[in-house]
Design a protein around this motif. Sequence first.
Motif, PDB file in Angstrom:
ATOM      1  N   GLN A  28       3.386  30.876  -7.643  1.00 20.16           N
ATOM      2  CA  GLN A  28       3.911  30.118  -6.512  1.00 20.16           C
ATOM      3  C   GLN A  28       3.879  28.609  -6.801  1.00 20.16           C
ATOM      4  O   GLN A  28       4.870  27.903  -6.562  1.00 20.16           O
ATOM      5  N   HIS A  29       2.768  28.131  -7.325  1.00 21.16           N
ATOM      6  CA  HIS A  29       2.656  26.694  -7.623  1.00 21.16           C
ATOM      7  C   HIS A  29       3.564  26.302  -8.791  1.00 21.16           C
ATOM      8  O   HIS A  29       4.137  25.206  -8.796  1.00 21.16           O
ATOM      9  N   TYR A  30       3.701  27.197  -9.756  1.00 29.42           N
ATOM     10  CA  TYR A  30       4.581  26.900 -10.887  1.00 29.42           C
ATOM     11  C   TYR A  30       6.032  26.806 -10.419  1.00 29.42           C
ATOM     12  O   TYR A  30       6.778  25.925 -10.879  1.00 29.42           O
ATOM     13  N   ASP A  31       6.432  27.649  -9.496  1.00 33.47           N
ATOM     14  CA  ASP A  31       7.786  27.588  -8.951  1.00 33.47           C
ATOM     15  C   ASP A  31       8.017  26.255  -8.234  1.00 33.47           C
ATOM     16  O   ASP A  31       9.090  25.647  -8.350  1.00 33.47           O
ATOM     17  N   VAL A  32       7.009  25.811  -7.498  1.00 36.17           N
ATOM     18  CA  VAL A  32       7.121  24.517  -6.813  1.00 36.17           C
ATOM     19  C   VAL A  32       7.244  23.391  -7.836  1.00 36.17           C
ATOM     20  O   VAL A  32       8.039  22.457  -7.676  1.00 36.17           O
ATOM     21  N   TYR A  33       6.436  23.493  -8.907  1.00 35.90           N
ATOM     22  CA  TYR A  33       6.500  22.478  -9.960  1.00 35.90           C
ATOM     23  C   TYR A  33       7.907  22.388 -10.539  1.00 35.90           C
ATOM     24  O   TYR A  33       8.437  21.282 -10.766  1.00 35.90           O
ATOM     25  N   GLN A  34       8.517  23.531 -10.782  1.00 39.29           N
ATOM     26  CA  GLN A  34       9.861  23.535 -11.354  1.00 39.29           C
ATOM     27  C   GLN A  34      10.877  22.891 -10.418  1.00 39.29           C
ATOM     28  O   GLN A  34      11.805  22.213 -10.865  1.00 39.29           O
ATOM     29  N   VAL A  35      10.692  23.079  -9.115  1.00 44.22           N
ATOM     30  CA  VAL A  35      11.589  22.447  -8.138  1.00 44.22           C
ATOM     31  C   VAL A  35      11.475  20.924  -8.230  1.00 44.22           C
ATOM     32  O   VAL A  35      12.478  20.205  -8.265  1.00 44.22           O
ATOM     33  N   TYR A  36      10.237  20.433  -8.274  1.00 45.00           N
ATOM     34  CA  TYR A  36      10.019  18.987  -8.407  1.00 45.00           C
ATOM     35  C   TYR A  36      10.599  18.475  -9.722  1.00 45.00           C
ATOM     36  O   TYR A  36      11.230  17.406  -9.759  1.00 45.00           O
TER      37      TYR A  36
ATOM     38  N   SER B 284      14.329  18.156  -9.650  1.00 52.78           N
ATOM     39  CA  SER B 284      14.791  17.064  -8.787  1.00 52.78           C
ATOM     40  C   SER B 284      14.763  15.717  -9.489  1.00 52.78           C
ATOM     41  O   SER B 284      15.425  14.770  -9.060  1.00 52.78           O
TER      42      SER B 284
ATOM     43  N   HIS C 136       0.354  20.513  -4.483  1.00 52.15           N
ATOM     44  CA  HIS C 136       1.411  21.519  -4.545  1.00 52.15           C
ATOM     45  C   HIS C 136       1.749  21.925  -5.977  1.00 52.15           C
ATOM     46  O   HIS C 136       2.074  23.083  -6.239  1.00 52.15           O
ATOM     47  N   ILE C 137       1.661  20.956  -6.906  1.00 53.71           N
ATOM     48  CA  ILE C 137       2.081  21.243  -8.289  1.00 53.71           C
ATOM     49  C   ILE C 137       0.898  21.382  -9.246  1.00 53.71           C
ATOM     50  O   ILE C 137       1.076  21.775 -10.399  1.00 53.71           O
TER      51      ILE C 137
END
Length: 394
Positions: free
Chosen positions: A81-89, A92, A141-142
């Motif tokens: 879950q945190h890795y997915d958030v990292y990829q979003v950041y 961006s 988050h990341i």
Amino acid sequence: MGELLEPYDTLEEWEKEIDHRPSFHDWYNTIWPPEIYGKFFDRLNGLTRAESKEMWDERDRFRQRYKCIPRHELSSKQLQQHYDVYQVYYESQRHLLDLSSFQFLAEVSKKLPNLRKVSMSSELRYNAEDQRPIWRSVKQHILVGPDHHPSPWGEGFGGVIQTLSILYACEASQRGPVSLDLDICKAEFWASINALDDIAEGCGRVELSFAFYQLKNLKMKIDYDSSKRLQTRNLLRSLASLVRRCTNLQNLDIHVARDMESQPRIEYDFFKHFGSVSIPHLKELKLSLPTTEKSLMRFLKKHSTTLRSLSLESMELLVIKDGGSWRSVIRELPYALTLSSIWMESLEDSEFGNNYLTKKLCEYDHGLDYYAALEYYCLHGGLFPRLEPPPRSD
């Protein structure tokens, strides 16, 4: 914006950088509380060599124990879950990593036709970057922050990309800021200045002639670690290289702050590489840096026809052979320059140490007339004033 997120190809690579442990220092102090046992280095005082070695060996054993502490206690699901958030950041900010376009800041700069001053700053010195307000908020988050990973640019970029973006926008539009204010303590930034044209060429860009030419005001505040000799040498060359490009400057302000633990050496003369620097329109010069009489006077004399205002504050003439003295510099100033204003504060050399020519001390111990005489002589010449350190109070 100097710290960009790192590209990780796999979750496993990213996970290796996660570290939720307390720092070794904090963890060690929970076992040996300094308020009970005293600080580690204080406890070393008075010990024999054998006793001191035993303490260091014990500390190393604790360091090995520290390495065995799990870096995190997250489940596989939480990690994903945190890795997915990292990829979003990361996605961006991908356009910020595109060295071929410098797109983001260049586009912003083009939309600011009245931009006259640019300031680049790396703030909160000596604090962990992870603890900056924005990073502290994002990191929950990341899970990975700038203190956990090396820069993908190695030593090549530490704010240089951002500076180039703005300068290229100015180059393209043939207009832009006339003032550049750099308050950057990162060694990577200054190491990169020497390679500006190489970086530009690698990105398919032309030399930044106009962007530097139009600068009228350049202010630089620099922190450096004088124990790191290679970094310091790179910094000295980079400083001269940057100023050499700004041939239309009218005001130059250089403030250098070094760590106070290491004694300066000849290679730490910050005007050492300024022999070939020429600024035809220089009117105002503010300096706060270590140098030698020879290097300083060489630069001042080269600009004697235009220089009208001089500020020398927290200046140190290096304690080396032929480092020179402020007595000699002051004696020569009215004959070398035609100044309309001068400011002198906290000037140090081997003759008078750190109490010499401190304006506040001059006014307190000798009265206002003492400094007024120094100032008058520097501007108009005449009878050389009495130069002596303020009397000691002991």
